[in-house]
Design a protein around this motif. Structure first.
Motif, PDB file in Angstrom:
ATOM      1  N   LEU A   8       0.829  -1.199   0.000  1.00  0.00           N
ATOM      2  CA  LEU A   8       0.000   0.000   0.000  1.00  0.00           C
ATOM      3  C   LEU A   8       0.869   1.257   0.000  1.00  0.00           C
ATOM      4  CD1 LEU A   8      -2.972   0.912   0.100  1.00  0.00           C
ATOM      5  CD2 LEU A   8      -2.750   0.970   2.584  1.00  0.00           C
ATOM      6  N   THR A   9       1.887   1.274   0.845  1.00  0.00           N
ATOM      7  CA  THR A   9       2.806   2.417   0.915  1.00  0.00           C
ATOM      8  C   THR A   9       3.557   2.593  -0.396  1.00  0.00           C
ATOM      9  OG1 THR A   9       3.070   2.053   3.280  1.00  0.00           O
ATOM     10  CG2 THR A   9       4.716   3.433   2.209  1.00  0.00           C
ATOM     11  N   TRP A  10       4.095   1.506  -0.931  1.00  0.00           N
ATOM     12  CA  TRP A  10       4.838   1.558  -2.194  1.00  0.00           C
ATOM     13  C   TRP A  10       3.941   2.039  -3.329  1.00  0.00           C
ATOM     14  CZ3 TRP A  10       8.636   2.222  -5.252  1.00  0.00           C
ATOM     15  CH2 TRP A  10       8.633   1.717  -6.536  1.00  0.00           C
ATOM     16  N   GLY A  11       2.723   1.536  -3.388  1.00  0.00           N
ATOM     17  CA  GLY A  11       1.791   1.937  -4.438  1.00  0.00           C
ATOM     18  C   GLY A  11       1.471   3.419  -4.392  1.00  0.00           C
ATOM     19  N   VAL A  12       1.219   3.933  -3.194  1.00  0.00           N
ATOM     20  CA  VAL A  12       0.902   5.361  -3.051  1.00  0.00           C
ATOM     21  C   VAL A  12       2.111   6.219  -3.428  1.00  0.00           C
ATOM     22  CG1 VAL A  12       0.367   7.173  -1.372  1.00  0.00           C
ATOM     23  CG2 VAL A  12      -0.933   5.045  -1.374  1.00  0.00           C
ATOM     24  N   VAL A  16       2.022   8.779  -6.580  1.00  0.00           N
ATOM     25  CA  VAL A  16       2.168  10.226  -6.362  1.00  0.00           C
ATOM     26  C   VAL A  16       3.492  10.736  -6.939  1.00  0.00           C
ATOM     27  CG1 VAL A  16       2.386  12.023  -4.607  1.00  0.00           C
ATOM     28  CG2 VAL A  16       0.655  10.247  -4.360  1.00  0.00           C
ATOM     29  N   GLY A  17       4.593  10.054  -6.614  1.00  0.00           N
ATOM     30  CA  GLY A  17       5.901  10.483  -7.122  1.00  0.00           C
ATOM     31  C   GLY A  17       5.982  10.420  -8.629  1.00  0.00           C
ATOM     32  N   GLY A  18       5.486   9.341  -9.208  1.00  0.00           N
ATOM     33  CA  GLY A  18       5.473   9.215 -10.654  1.00  0.00           C
ATOM     34  C   GLY A  18       4.591  10.253 -11.310  1.00  0.00           C
ATOM     35  N   GLY A  19       3.456  10.540 -10.681  1.00  0.00           N
ATOM     36  CA  GLY A  19       2.559  11.567 -11.213  1.00  0.00           C
ATOM     37  C   GLY A  19       3.189  12.944 -11.202  1.00  0.00           C
ATOM     38  N   ALA A  55       5.834   5.662 -16.009  1.00  0.00           N
ATOM     39  CA  ALA A  55       5.961   4.222 -15.754  1.00  0.00           C
ATOM     40  C   ALA A  55       5.753   3.922 -14.273  1.00  0.00           C
ATOM     41  CB  ALA A  55       7.322   3.724 -16.230  1.00  0.00           C
ATOM     42  N   PHE A  56       6.357   4.733 -13.407  1.00  0.00           N
ATOM     43  CA  PHE A  56       6.168   4.532 -11.975  1.00  0.00           C
ATOM     44  C   PHE A  56       4.716   4.762 -11.564  1.00  0.00           C
ATOM     45  CE2 PHE A  56      10.726   4.418 -11.392  1.00  0.00           C
ATOM     46  CZ  PHE A  56      10.852   3.587 -10.293  1.00  0.00           C
ATOM     47  N   THR A  63      -0.034  -1.740  -8.397  1.00  0.00           N
ATOM     48  CA  THR A  63       0.208  -2.224  -7.049  1.00  0.00           C
ATOM     49  C   THR A  63      -0.996  -1.969  -6.144  1.00  0.00           C
ATOM     50  OG1 THR A  63       2.575  -1.814  -7.298  1.00  0.00           O
ATOM     51  CG2 THR A  63       1.760  -2.091  -5.060  1.00  0.00           C
ATOM     52  N   LEU A  64      -1.563  -0.768  -6.253  1.00  0.00           N
ATOM     53  CA  LEU A  64      -2.737  -0.460  -5.444  1.00  0.00           C
ATOM     54  C   LEU A  64      -3.934  -1.324  -5.838  1.00  0.00           C
ATOM     55  CD1 LEU A  64      -2.502   3.421  -5.170  1.00  0.00           C
ATOM     56  CD2 LEU A  64      -2.085   1.737  -3.380  1.00  0.00           C
TER      57      LEU A  64
END
Length: 69
Positions: A8-12, A16-19, A55-56, A63-64
């Motif tokens: 969940l943490t990795w997906g968020v 957000v970072g990729g966006g 991509a991220f 992942t989410l």
């Protein structure tokens, strides 16, 4: 930390970072590119940073989605 919380943490963070990179919020892609160029590491262009951000972002959504189901 459980694997659910980690995913969940990795997906968020990836979403957000990729966006932020993909949409170049506050010139984030140019800043990352200028930092990486100064240290002579990859990526060499802001467009590459934005593509990597996209991509991220997609990985984060995947992942989410996998975490939700």
């Amino acid at each position: 930390m459980t694997s659910y919380v980690f995913e969940l943490t990795w997906g968020v963070l990836a979403l957000v970072g990729g966006g932020i990179l993909a949409t170049n919020v506050w010139g984030a892609a140019e800043r990352l590119q200028s930092m990486s160029y100064a240290y002579r590491s990859w990526p060499g262009s802001a467009t590459t940073c934005r593509v990597l951000g996209g991509a991220f972002m997609i990985i984060g959504v995947g992942t989410l989605a996998a975490t939700a189901f």
